[in-house]
Write an enzyme that holds these catalytic residues in place. Structure first.
Site, short mmCIF file in Angstrom:
data_model
loop_
_atom_site.label_atom_id
_atom_site.label_comp_id
_atom_site.label_asym_id
_atom_site.label_seq_id
_atom_site.Cartn_x
_atom_site.Cartn_y
_atom_site.Cartn_z
N SER A 151 67.56 5.82 74.03
CA SER A 151 66.51 6.58 74.73
C SER A 151 66.04 7.68 73.80
CB SER A 151 67.10 7.20 76.00
OG SER A 151 66.25 8.22 76.49
N TYR A 164 73.45 11.79 81.16
CA TYR A 164 72.61 10.74 80.56
C TYR A 164 72.36 11.03 79.08
CZ TYR A 164 68.65 7.47 80.11
OH TYR A 164 67.80 6.45 79.71
#
Ligand code: NAD
Length: 266
Positions: A151, A164
């Site tokens: 990401s 995350y």
């Protein structure tokens, strides 16, 4: 000959979103695709049907990627069905958002277990098979390919999502470390770092025009990404066209990592 002809490709968490698009894009390039899902088979079966409808080859296999025994069983099933594995796309991931002071240990552990430990468990099983089998020259010049779905948050800090961001930062060094370790076996390993892509994981960030307008402020290219943007990058990265690309992260983010706040001079 298609770019991924007969390459057995496992895409984790591919019953929806980015994983589904990667599975379909790989199949369209001739790969035999294993569509992994965690619990309900409905989405995975729909992806398999879509692939079969255009003449592709695919099966759905259940496994929670954070569970060692389930991952081992999944790889056994892949090898029993197709004889080997050539490409692993470590895509499964989730978010459990909370501010640090409110985050439960359960929320922290769940995200690390799926997003980071899941990538470790699957990469380890794939690497064992790649090393055992070696290069199959008629398929690829690589003994195997691993693509880690990271990401932009492997480099952009993210308040309210520290579990995350920590998981994706972890994926970056995990990917680089195993790329260093396995290069001599001709195993190629890279990450894709998507920016904002329209999928169920981030629906609230794009489902209303107001939310989308806010999101676009973070994207210099002025378009929210779609899963097919990632599918195209994954096909290229898995193919021999990317033979000399190893141990790096390809950002597919419309420029999100360009510090858009500085576009007007800061
Ligand atoms: P998504 O929710 O549609 O896909 C995630 C998939 O992972 C789902 O199919 C889900 O069932 C599966 N999954 C969750 N836990 C699992 C488990 N334990 N075992 C197996 N599968 C499991 O969302 P997405 O956006 O398609 O996310 C795919 C990947 O892309 C994730 O790793 C995510 O972090 C990453 N990503 C997405 C975006 C984005 O903007 N959508 C941006 C950057 C990174």
């Amino acid at each position: 000959m298609k770019r991924l002809q007969d390459r057995v490709t496992l895409v984790t968490g591919s019953s929806s979103g980015i994983g589904a698009a990667v599975a379909e894009s790989m199949a369209a390039e001739g790969a035999k695709v294993v569509v992994n899902y965690a619990r309900s088979s409905k989405g995975a079966e729909a992806v398999v049907e879509k692939i079969k409808a255009f003449g592709g080859d695919a099966i759905a296999v259940q496994a929670d990627v954070s569970q060692e025994d389930q991952v081992k069983n999944m790889f056994q099933k892949v090898i029993d069905t197709y004889g080997t594995i050539d490409v692993l796309v470590n895509n499964a991931g989730l978010q459990k958002d909370a501010n640090l002071v409110d985050m439960t240990l359960e929320q922290w552990n769940k995200v690390i277990d799926v997003n980071l430990t899941g990538q470790f468990l699957c990469a380890r099983e794939a690497a064992k098979e790649f090393i055992r089998r070696g290069v199959t020259p008629e398929k690829s010049c690589a003994a195997g390919v691993i693509i880690c779905m990271s990401s932009v948050h492997e480099v952009i800090p993210w308040a309210g999502h520290c579990n995350y961001a920590a998981s994706k930062g972890g994926v970056m060094l995990f990917m680089q470390s195993i790329a260093q370790e396995l290069a001599a076996y001709k195993i190629r390993i890279n990450s894709i770092a998507p920016g904002a892509i329209k999928t169920p994981i981030n629906k609230e960030a794009w489902e209303t025009p107001e939310a989308e307008a806010e999101l676009l402020k973070l994207i210099p290219y002025n378009r929210v990404g779609v899963p097919e943007d990632i599918g195209k990058a994954a096909v290229w990265l898995a193919s021999d066209e990317a033979e000399y690309v190893h141990g790096t992260t390809i950002f597919v983010d419309g420029g999100m990592t360009l510090y858009p706040g500085f576009a007007t001079g800061g």
